[in-house]
Motif scaffolding. Structure first.
Motif, PDB file in Angstrom:
ATOM      1  N   GLY A 117       0.829  -1.187   0.000  1.00  0.00           N
ATOM      2  CA  GLY A 117       0.000   0.000   0.000  1.00  0.00           C
ATOM      3  C   GLY A 117       0.865   1.240   0.000  1.00  0.00           C
ATOM      4  N   PRO A 118       0.258   2.429  -0.028  1.00  0.00           N
ATOM      5  CA  PRO A 118       1.038   3.674  -0.079  1.00  0.00           C
ATOM      6  C   PRO A 118       2.002   3.809   1.092  1.00  0.00           C
ATOM      7  N   LEU A 119       3.257   4.091   0.779  1.00  0.00           N
ATOM      8  CA  LEU A 119       4.286   4.362   1.783  1.00  0.00           C
ATOM      9  C   LEU A 119       4.750   5.803   1.630  1.00  0.00           C
ATOM     10  N   PHE A 120       4.893   6.479   2.742  1.00  0.00           N
ATOM     11  CA  PHE A 120       5.295   7.882   2.705  1.00  0.00           C
ATOM     12  C   PHE A 120       6.577   8.067   1.909  1.00  0.00           C
ATOM     13  N   ASP A 121       6.570   9.091   1.041  1.00  0.00           N
ATOM     14  CA  ASP A 121       7.754   9.422   0.252  1.00  0.00           C
ATOM     15  C   ASP A 121       8.303  10.797   0.642  1.00  0.00           C
ATOM     16  N   ARG A 122       7.462  11.836   0.496  1.00  0.00           N
ATOM     17  CA  ARG A 122       7.930  13.196   0.792  1.00  0.00           C
ATOM     18  C   ARG A 122       6.717  14.129   0.931  1.00  0.00           C
ATOM     19  N   VAL A 123       6.981  15.336   1.468  1.00  0.00           N
ATOM     20  CA  VAL A 123       5.930  16.340   1.570  1.00  0.00           C
ATOM     21  C   VAL A 123       6.392  17.633   0.895  1.00  0.00           C
ATOM     22  N   GLU A 124       5.405  18.383   0.415  1.00  0.00           N
ATOM     23  CA  GLU A 124       5.620  19.741  -0.067  1.00  0.00           C
ATOM     24  C   GLU A 124       4.751  20.663   0.790  1.00  0.00           C
ATOM     25  N   ILE A 125       5.365  21.664   1.386  1.00  0.00           N
ATOM     26  CA  ILE A 125       4.616  22.600   2.221  1.00  0.00           C
ATOM     27  C   ILE A 125       4.423  23.892   1.436  1.00  0.00           C
ATOM     28  N   ASP A 126       3.171  24.204   1.142  1.00  0.00           N
ATOM     29  CA  ASP A 126       2.806  25.389   0.375  1.00  0.00           C
ATOM     30  C   ASP A 126       1.928  26.272   1.256  1.00  0.00           C
ATOM     31  N   ASP A 127       2.591  27.208   1.944  1.00  0.00           N
ATOM     32  CA  ASP A 127       1.893  28.088   2.879  1.00  0.00           C
ATOM     33  C   ASP A 127       1.227  27.258   3.973  1.00  0.00           C
ATOM     34  N   SER A 128      -0.092  27.220   4.033  1.00  0.00           N
ATOM     35  CA  SER A 128      -0.781  26.478   5.102  1.00  0.00           C
ATOM     36  C   SER A 128      -1.157  25.065   4.689  1.00  0.00           C
ATOM     37  N   GLN A 129      -0.862  24.694   3.473  1.00  0.00           N
ATOM     38  CA  GLN A 129      -1.248  23.374   2.963  1.00  0.00           C
ATOM     39  C   GLN A 129      -0.024  22.479   2.784  1.00  0.00           C
TER      40      GLN A 129
END
Length: 539
Positions: free
Chosen positions: A420-432
């Motif tokens: 199943g989906p495994l965490f890869d990375r995040v993008e932080i765009d202001d509050s989202q």
């Protein structure tokens, strides 16, 4: 032969006589002169037995892992070994191969057979010397896997059948001559054990299937159906054990916690290990570093296998147990086993703890497990959606199926999604925050899973169990929306999020994020440094 080895060990321990003498004095008040005479007589008798045993030890014998109904690993060189009289020639014959060796000065011999194709044909493995012949019957060639861990791996198919009618049906239908199981349950040992007691492997049948590890049974059954080859499982699991006794001593290096655990374990300082940051609550010396590896895996480390499956962690994150650094222990286990079995790319697939948490430290250990699955040729099975209130969830059917998916997609090169989906990375765009996943190529979905049924997509479902951390490191519930292969997360309470986590709860109910292959997303934290420290012993 095994009894002889045990008796020889006792002969070499003077405290055995000391204890016997003390008991005799208390019970019978025997005069010292008679005690001494009795001890002399015992020594003479034991010396005579020892000589007999040494002579018997020189007789030809095979290592205990070789037994009737066994499975040999296909497509790999096959090492066969044993013991005998020094200088004697030993001949081993199997299928169309014959190999010879001489017993060395240590009384040991070994031969190596060339790789073979899989075969359901029952054949004999014959080992002979000038005065003795050993015949192992009904030997097939296929895939061999190690299975180990603690009680959720040891949980039998019969125990599952007590709670799931599907498992009852599976036992009744378990007439599978191509599935073979070998159980190893030797007691823990301070020193490496040379051999295990000889015993036949067990052919899967309605009579015997109930005694097999349920997770391993469903794993092996799926492999057998998909590959159409014999499958053998060697099960060395033991309930209630932490990871430390399964890790080879040589692998307790490269991290301070591992190195300190080994040093304290060598002194049998159980309290010191318990108080160590990242240590373990070893109930007794059986749980110290390497003790179960010595007795259950080291004696058969030359036996050719394809890979290993592992289900453990509960005893490293219970009440007053410290799960910190478990990821390093997992790496020690994996790399240690690979070194021991002479295969640096040996596949190792393991199970993340389910949602039925038993202590506050379970979420922390799940994250440690996730962090340890970045070694090559490893894979983690997610079970957060297999809801049950018991620390031993009965649904080992999905567990075995998901373990088998990793193997089929790995060494067997089948075209399927293993996870199943495994965490890869995040993008932080202001509050989202936008979170990206591995194994999301098929897309993501909100789905509900009921019992053993496949997950069913719900288009109007709302994701939960997502949280965002603010600049002070405080976590707040957040709204999450699927956007094709990613998830957008935001919270009115967090204007400048610094981290994201999902499913970080003791027993999270209804984690509904899946990929379209029907497999659940693993709990994760984008910045594990922000996780709450585990609840541990403080005195």
């Amino acid at each position: 032969m095994v009894a002889s080895v045990d008796l020889e060990t006792r002969i070499l321990q003077p405290q055995h006589f000391e204890q016997t003498t003390n008991v005799s004095r208390k019970k019978n008040r025997m005069p010292l002169s008679k005690v001494f005479s009795s001890m002399v007589a015992s020594v003479l008798a034991l010396s005579m037995l020892s000589a007999t045993q040494l002579a018997a030890a020189a007789e030809l014998r095979l290592a205990g892992v070789f037994g009737d109904h066994m499975v040999l690993q296909r497509e790999k060189p096959i090492t066969i070994w044993g013991w005998g009289e020094v200088g004697t020639e030993v001949r081993v014959t199997f299928a169309d191969q014959t190999s010879r060796a001489k017993v060395d000065a240590g009384g040991r011999w070994q031969v190596v057979l060339n790789p073979m194709a899989s075969s359901h044909e029952a054949r004999e493995l014959v080992c002979s010397s000038s005065d003795k012949q050993i015949t192992v019957r009904d030997v097939v060639v296929g895939e061999v896997w190690l299975a180990s861990g603690q009680s959720n791996m040891a949980m039998t198919l019969k125990s599952v059948a007590d709670r799931l009618t599907q498992a009852q049906d599976d036992i009744r239908a378990a007439d599978h001559s191509s599935l073979r199981f070998r159980r190893i349950d030797e007691p823990a040992s301070r020193e490496t054990v040379a051999d295990i007691p000889p015993k036949s492997w067990t052919v899967c049948s309605p009579t015997h299937a109930g005694s097999f590890s349920a997770a391993a049974f469903y794993f092996a059954s799926k492999l057998q159906r998909e590959l159409d080859v014999p499958v053998g499982i060697i099960d060395s699991s033991r309930g209630g054990t932490p990871i430390e006794p399964f890790i080879p001593r040589e692998a307790f290096q490269g991290h301070p916690t591992l190195e300190q655990e080994l040093a304290l374990g060598d002194r049998e300082d159980l309290l010191g290990i318990w108080k160590l940051a990242g240590g373990v609550r070893a109930r007794d010396a059986n749980w110290l570093p390497g003790r179960l590896f010595h007795s259950r895996l080291a004696p058969m480390k030359q036996f050719a296998v394809r890979g290993a499956i592992w289900y453990q962690g509960e005893s490293n994150c219970g009440i007053e147990e410290d799960p910190r650094d478990y990821q390093h222990k997992m790496r020690g286990l994996i790399q240690g086993w690979r070194d021991a079995f002479g295969n640096r790319s040996m596949p190792v697939y393991f199970v993340q703890l389910p949602g039925s948490g038993a202590s506050p430290n379970w979420p922390y250990l799940r994250e440690q497990q996730r962090l340890s699955c970045n070694l090559p040729h490893t894979g983690m099975v997610v079970t957060i959606d297999l809801l049950d209130g018991d620390i031993h969830p009965p649904n080992k059917i999905d567990v075995g199926d998901r373990l088998a998916r990793w193997a089929l997609a790995g060494p067997y090169e089948k075209k399927l999604t293993p996870s199943g989906p495994l965490f890869d990375r995040v993008e932080i765009d202001d509050s989202q925050v936008i979170v990206h996943f591995q194994y999301a190529e098929s897309g993501l979905m909100f789905a509900e899973k009921q019992g053993l049924d496949a997950p069913v997509e719900k288009r109007d479902g709302k994701l939960s169990h997502f949280e965002l951390a603010d600049a002070e490191g405080v976590w707040h519930p957040a709204d999450a929306t699927i956007v094709k292969r990613s998830v957008a997360v935001q919270s009115k309470a967090v204007h400048r999020p610094v981290a994201l986590r999902y499913g970080y709860e003791l027993s999270p109910q209804h984690c509904h994020l899946y990929n379209r292959d029907g497999l659940p997303a693993a709990p994760f934290c984008s910045n594990p440094k922000l996780l709450t420290e585990p609840v541990i012993r403080t005195e």
